[in-house]
Scaffold this motif. Structure first.
Motif, mmCIF file in Angstrom:
data_model
loop_
_atom_site.group_PDB
_atom_site.id
_atom_site.type_symbol
_atom_site.label_atom_id
_atom_site.label_comp_id
_atom_site.label_asym_id
_atom_site.label_seq_id
_atom_site.Cartn_x
_atom_site.Cartn_y
_atom_site.Cartn_z
ATOM 1 N N SER A 101 0.827 -1.214 0.000
ATOM 2 C CA SER A 101 0.000 0.000 0.000
ATOM 3 C C SER A 101 0.858 1.259 0.000
ATOM 4 C CB SER A 101 -0.942 -0.002 1.214
ATOM 5 O OG SER A 101 -0.203 0.092 2.432
ATOM 6 N N LEU A 102 2.009 1.217 0.704
ATOM 7 C CA LEU A 102 2.902 2.372 0.701
ATOM 8 C C LEU A 102 3.526 2.575 -0.673
ATOM 9 C CD1 LEU A 102 4.707 2.006 4.169
ATOM 10 C CD2 LEU A 102 2.929 3.635 3.540
ATOM 11 N N SER A 103 3.859 1.476 -1.339
ATOM 12 C CA SER A 103 4.460 1.604 -2.668
ATOM 13 C C SER A 103 3.486 2.259 -3.638
ATOM 14 C CB SER A 103 4.895 0.228 -3.190
ATOM 15 O OG SER A 103 3.773 -0.570 -3.499
ATOM 16 N N LYS A 104 2.182 1.941 -3.497
ATOM 17 C CA LYS A 104 1.186 2.547 -4.366
ATOM 18 C C LYS A 104 0.949 4.005 -3.989
ATOM 19 C CE LYS A 104 -2.111 0.246 -6.105
ATOM 20 N NZ LYS A 104 -3.379 -0.484 -6.386
ATOM 21 N N TYR A 106 3.076 6.131 -2.628
ATOM 22 C CA TYR A 106 4.211 7.005 -2.956
ATOM 23 C C TYR A 106 4.792 6.743 -4.352
ATOM 24 C CZ TYR A 106 4.251 8.518 1.928
ATOM 25 O OH TYR A 106 3.921 9.065 3.153
ATOM 26 N N ASN A 107 4.172 5.832 -5.101
ATOM 27 C CA ASN A 107 4.645 5.542 -6.456
ATOM 28 C C ASN A 107 6.124 5.168 -6.466
ATOM 29 O OD1 ASN A 107 4.749 5.230 -9.211
ATOM 30 N ND2 ASN A 107 4.861 7.417 -9.673
ATOM 31 N N VAL A 108 6.468 4.153 -5.704
ATOM 32 C CA VAL A 108 7.855 3.727 -5.583
ATOM 33 C C VAL A 108 7.895 2.213 -5.418
ATOM 34 C CG1 VAL A 108 7.957 3.955 -3.068
ATOM 35 C CG2 VAL A 108 10.058 4.210 -4.417
ATOM 36 N N GLU A 109 8.993 1.623 -5.821
ATOM 37 C CA GLU A 109 9.176 0.172 -5.706
ATOM 38 C C GLU A 109 9.216 -0.276 -4.246
ATOM 39 O OE1 GLU A 109 9.519 -2.125 -7.957
ATOM 40 O OE2 GLU A 109 10.063 -1.169 -9.859
ATOM 41 N N ILE A 110 8.639 -1.473 -3.992
ATOM 42 C CA ILE A 110 8.788 -2.081 -2.668
ATOM 43 C C ILE A 110 10.266 -2.303 -2.358
ATOM 44 C CG2 ILE A 110 8.355 -4.184 -1.316
ATOM 45 C CD1 ILE A 110 5.680 -4.432 -2.708
ATOM 46 N N ASP A 111 11.007 -2.777 -3.375
ATOM 47 C CA ASP A 111 12.441 -3.020 -3.174
ATOM 48 C C ASP A 111 13.184 -1.729 -2.833
ATOM 49 O OD1 ASP A 111 12.250 -5.722 -3.577
ATOM 50 O OD2 ASP A 111 12.647 -5.599 -5.732
ATOM 51 N N GLN A 112 12.744 -0.588 -3.401
ATOM 52 C CA GLN A 112 13.398 0.690 -3.094
ATOM 53 C C GLN A 112 13.124 1.103 -1.652
ATOM 54 O OE1 GLN A 112 15.519 2.350 -4.809
ATOM 55 N NE2 GLN A 112 15.410 1.210 -6.738
ATOM 56 N N ILE A 113 11.918 0.818 -1.166
ATOM 57 C CA ILE A 113 11.627 1.115 0.241
ATOM 58 C C ILE A 113 12.519 0.279 1.152
ATOM 59 C CG2 ILE A 113 9.859 1.067 2.050
ATOM 60 C CD1 ILE A 113 7.758 1.487 -0.117
ATOM 61 N N LYS A 114 12.644 -1.013 0.819
ATOM 62 C CA LYS A 114 13.495 -1.882 1.632
ATOM 63 C C LYS A 114 14.957 -1.448 1.572
ATOM 64 C CE LYS A 114 10.859 -6.207 1.500
ATOM 65 N NZ LYS A 114 10.900 -7.637 1.141
ATOM 66 N N ILE A 130 8.889 4.733 11.951
ATOM 67 C CA ILE A 130 9.162 5.791 10.979
ATOM 68 C C ILE A 130 10.154 5.264 9.952
ATOM 69 C CG2 ILE A 130 10.126 8.094 10.625
ATOM 70 C CD1 ILE A 130 9.164 8.818 13.414
ATOM 71 N N ILE A 131 9.754 5.288 8.690
ATOM 72 C CA ILE A 131 10.607 4.801 7.616
ATOM 73 C C ILE A 131 10.833 5.904 6.597
ATOM 74 C CG2 ILE A 131 9.886 2.404 7.881
ATOM 75 C CD1 ILE A 131 8.069 2.777 5.462
ATOM 76 N N ARG A 132 11.888 5.757 5.797
ATOM 77 C CA ARG A 132 12.199 6.743 4.767
ATOM 78 C C ARG A 132 11.695 6.236 3.419
ATOM 79 N NH1 ARG A 132 18.051 8.882 4.389
ATOM 80 N NH2 ARG A 132 18.561 6.685 4.038
ATOM 81 N N ILE A 133 10.954 7.053 2.704
ATOM 82 C CA ILE A 133 10.421 6.697 1.393
ATOM 83 C C ILE A 133 11.165 7.519 0.338
ATOM 84 C CG2 ILE A 133 8.391 6.517 -0.069
ATOM 85 C CD1 ILE A 133 8.150 4.859 2.416
ATOM 86 N N GLY A 136 11.260 10.101 -6.581
ATOM 87 C CA GLY A 136 11.929 10.281 -7.874
ATOM 88 C C GLY A 136 12.664 9.064 -8.371
ATOM 89 N N VAL A 137 12.399 7.891 -7.764
ATOM 90 C CA VAL A 137 13.061 6.656 -8.216
ATOM 91 C C VAL A 137 12.199 6.007 -9.295
ATOM 92 C CG1 VAL A 137 13.917 4.406 -7.537
ATOM 93 C CG2 VAL A 137 14.080 6.335 -5.958
ATOM 94 N N PRO A 138 12.739 5.760 -10.501
ATOM 95 C CA PRO A 138 11.935 5.171 -11.579
ATOM 96 C C PRO A 138 11.504 3.749 -11.246
ATOM 97 C CG PRO A 138 14.236 5.189 -12.209
ATOM 98 C CD PRO A 138 14.136 5.970 -10.945
ATOM 99 N N SER A 139 10.304 3.406 -11.650
ATOM 100 C CA SER A 139 9.775 2.061 -11.427
ATOM 101 C C SER A 139 10.210 1.138 -12.547
ATOM 102 C CB SER A 139 8.239 2.103 -11.366
ATOM 103 O OG SER A 139 7.724 0.818 -11.218
ATOM 104 N N THR A 140 10.867 0.006 -12.189
ATOM 105 C CA THR A 140 11.345 -0.916 -13.227
ATOM 106 C C THR A 140 10.864 -2.336 -13.020
ATOM 107 O OG1 THR A 140 13.352 -1.353 -11.947
ATOM 108 C CG2 THR A 140 13.442 0.423 -13.571
ATOM 109 N N SER A 141 10.238 -2.611 -11.911
ATOM 110 C CA SER A 141 9.876 -4.002 -11.605
ATOM 111 C C SER A 141 8.438 -4.295 -11.972
ATOM 112 C CB SER A 141 10.096 -4.274 -10.111
ATOM 113 O OG SER A 141 9.511 -5.493 -9.757
ATOM 114 N N SER A 142 8.162 -5.542 -12.182
ATOM 115 C CA SER A 142 6.801 -5.953 -12.502
ATOM 116 C C SER A 142 5.864 -5.738 -11.320
ATOM 117 C CB SER A 142 6.776 -7.425 -12.918
ATOM 118 O OG SER A 142 7.254 -8.246 -11.893
#
Length: 661
Positions: A101-104, A106-114, A130-133, A136-142
């Motif tokens: 849900s966070l990836s959706k 903030y429009n960012v990869e789950i792997d980028q959050i990890k 508290i986590i850092r999101i 501006g990271v491009p989405s490349t994963s399925s």
């Protein structure tokens, strides 16, 4: 000799990356842990988890892990650089929020959050954490396919491709890697790779993509060189057609492509030999090469080398029995010695071939040796005789003795042609196997079915032991309808539901007499109202059993692969008459085989400097009374004949050839 084609790569001085990061695969050994592996490579555990997220759930023996080399540099300096390049949003985790849900949001990869919250590799999100999101990271994963579509122009939405790969892992794209190379490495098709990564159009070094979990080789990159290229399998292509297309044996293709152990599939990426000049060939050129292989050659019109041919004939005669007993006793005893009878019949055909070659102006010096059916006697013959001037050895008959002869004569490169064994032999560079093995027979039949089954209603009947060929047939013809026998029995009712008014092609794969008998009987009854043609890739002994009616097989226009076209005296009246006049008996299949094989060897020697050069000068096949020859390189060295007939049994029980090669 089994070998693996593994090509390593170097990252040093690669201009694309400033601080080039390199990687390798580590195969987990028994007793190893993530901690012990990190210690062995002098990296942090988190560096392993970064590239192998599933490792947090545990690692197993033989599992492949991506190991970042120089990780201490990349894990600190590169991370710091990325921190400066990216902006972050601090987010306090609320109830029911997930990484997805966070990836959706903030429009960012789950792997980028990890990546920027490494504790998430080991545990789930915690309420109030508290986590850092990263922003501006491009989405490349399925994983981000749905999100990317939600943020794109609604009018250009496309339905995402579904990958056939159910389980995936991450792969770091390395310099010079291509989609072909990566797909081949993980046993995927290019379409499966693209479906797993729908937003990736062009691969870039350092990019993380999703791949299958089946790693075929230990090295992470397969790069082509002047000898090899990548080829994507097209619809309805078979292993047999690919051997013709690229001029290699099926064994060689399997050695180059371990994934073929599970069968050939449409879209699969194969490593294949490049043409000698190293230049790419277009489909038209490759089609021309295939046509050359399918061209019948008459070598009697190409005789240029008229020197006397020195031929050694090695067959088991057991002549020592003449010394032990009388000649009459020997004559009576050979009637009970099947191998000796075959040898004598084969020898009679050899003598006929020498006479025929003489009519072409080819003189032959023939030396005959009794192998006594033992490898030790073969070694003794070679050790005590001079084979330096021998142009070719015909024989010995059996696998063990043929291998012994080839091994002893390999240093002098004297060709050894085995005449009758279809067993797979060791790859001596001078060994020629003139009888195709069962695998070649099967592939030739699959190729015929693939090329001619369009518009037909294909039905597959296979017992439990034939599951592999059944799977191959389903890969080639996905629309085929399988019918599963019950207790090795097929009834009319089981077939009625899959028959159509058009042409019905039934493929029967079994060595069980009851199944073959019940299936052919039921099909014969249904053939009164339906157009049915019966096929098999392996004409087992069950088809020869008295319980199975030949009349039924004839009514069903039975098609099967064969090494020979089952010699018919009416087709070669001149040869039959000459043989009858000389030996006072009609020739049997072994006599005809001796004639065909020997004449082919002599004509090849007379049309080139040696046997090896004849294959380069004349890429087509040769054909005689009942046999044809088309030799291709075999695994580890040597050659194998892959020329096979597809025969059809007609209603009057006569046989006809239905394929061109």
């Amino acid at each position: 000799m089994k070998y693996l084609f593994v090509i390593c790569f170097l990252f040093q001085f690669y201009s694309i990356l400033g601080n080039a990061q390199s990687y390798k695969y580590h195969t987990v050994k028994k007793g190893e842990t993530v901690f012990s592996i990190s210690q062995a490579y002098d990296i942090e555990e988190e560096d392993i988890y970064k590239y192998n997220p599933d490792a947090k759930e545990g690692i197993g023996v033989n599992e492949k892990l991506v190991i970042p080399l120089d990780a201490t540099i990349s894990g600190t300096e590169n991370a710091a650089t990325n921190d400066k390049a990216n902006q972050f949003v601090e987010h306090k985790v609320k109830k029911k929020e997930t990484l997805y849900s966070l990836s959706k949001t903030y429009n960012v990869e789950i792997d980028q959050i990890k990546r920027y919250n490494k504790q998430l590799y080991a545990k789930e999100l915690q309420i109030g954490e508290i986590i850092r999101i990263p922003q501006g990271v491009p989405s490349t994963s399925s994983d981000r396919n749905d999100l990317a579509q939600n943020t794109s122009n609604p009018t250009s939405l496309q339905k995402p491709q579904e990958s056939q790969i159910s389980k995936t892992r991450e792969h770091i794209v390395l310099p010079k890697e291509t989609k072909y190379g990566i797909a081949r490495k993980y046993g995927m098709t290019v379409k499966e790779l693209e479906a797993a990564n729908p937003r990736v159009e062009t691969l870039q070094p350092g990019m993380m993509i999703k791949v299958g979990v089946d790693v075929l080789e230990d090295e992470p990159v397969i790069i082509t060189d002047d000898r090899f290229r990548f080829y994507e399998v097209k619809p309805q292509e078979t292993l047999f057609s690919l051997t013709r297309r690229f001029g290699v044996s099926m064994d060689s293709l399997r050695q180059l492509n371990p994934a073929l152990k599970d069968g050939l599939k449409f879209g699969m990426v194969l490593k294949v030999p490049e043409n000698p000049e190293g230049a790419d060939l277009d489909d038209e050129s490759l089609a021309g090469m295939s046509e050359d292989s399918n061209m019948k050659m008459d070598l009697s019109e190409s005789i240029t080398n008229r020197s006397t041919k020195n031929i050694a004939l090695m067959l088991p005669y057991h002549l020592q029995k003449i010394e032990e007993d009388s000649l009459d006793t020997y004559r009576n005893s050979i009637m009970n010695e099947r191998v000796v009878r075959i040898s004598l019949d084969f020898y009679s055909g050899v003598l006929m071939a020498l006479d025929k070659a003489k009519s072409y102006g080819i003189s032959t010096n023939l030396k005959v040796y009794d192998t006594k059916q033992t490898a030790s006697e073969v070694a003794n013959i070679i050790n005590t005789n001079n084979f330096n001037e021998v142009d070719a050895v015909i024989g010995p008959l059996l696998q063990e003795t043929a291998e012994a002869a080839a091994s002893r004569l390999q240093n002098t490169n004297v060709p050894v042609i085995n005449p009758l064994s279809n067993r797979k032999m060791k790859g001596h560079q001078n060994l020629f196997q003139s009888i195709p093995g069962d695998e070649y027979m099967k592939e030739a039949m699959l190729d015929y079915i693939s090329r001619n089954s369009q518009g037909k209603n294909v039905i597959i009947i296979a017992d439990g032991r034939s599951f592999q060929v059944k799977n191959e047939l389903m890969n080639i013809i996905p629309s085929a309808r399988p019918v599963n026998p019950t207790d090795n029995y097929i009834s009319d009712e089981m077939l009625a539901g899959v028959m159509t008014e058009g042409e019905n092609w039934v493929i029967l794969e079994s060595g069980n007499i009851n199944l073959v008998s019940s299936a052919t009987s039921a099909l014969n009854r249904m053939a009164r109202e339906h157009d049915i043609t019966l096929f098999t890739t392996n004409k087992t002994n069950a088809f020869e059993n008295d319980i199975v009616s030949n009349n039924h097989l004839g009514n069903l226009k039975f098609h099967y692969p064969s090494v020979d076209k089952e010699y018919e005296s009416s087709l070669t009246e001149d040869f039959n008459k000459e043989y009858l006049d000389r030996f006072n008996v009609e020739p049997n299949r072994y006599a005809v085989r001796g004639y065909d094989l020997t004449l082919d060897v002599l004509l090849r020697l007379a049309s080139a400097e040696d046997l090896y050069e004849s294959f380069e000068k004349y890429p087509g096949y040769t054909e005689y009374n009942e046999s044809k020859f088309h030799y291709v390189p075999s695994t580890g060295g040597g050659f194998i004949n892959d020329a096979i007939y597809i025969l059809k049994l007609d209603k009057d029980l006569t046989k006809s050839v239905v394929n061109d090669l």
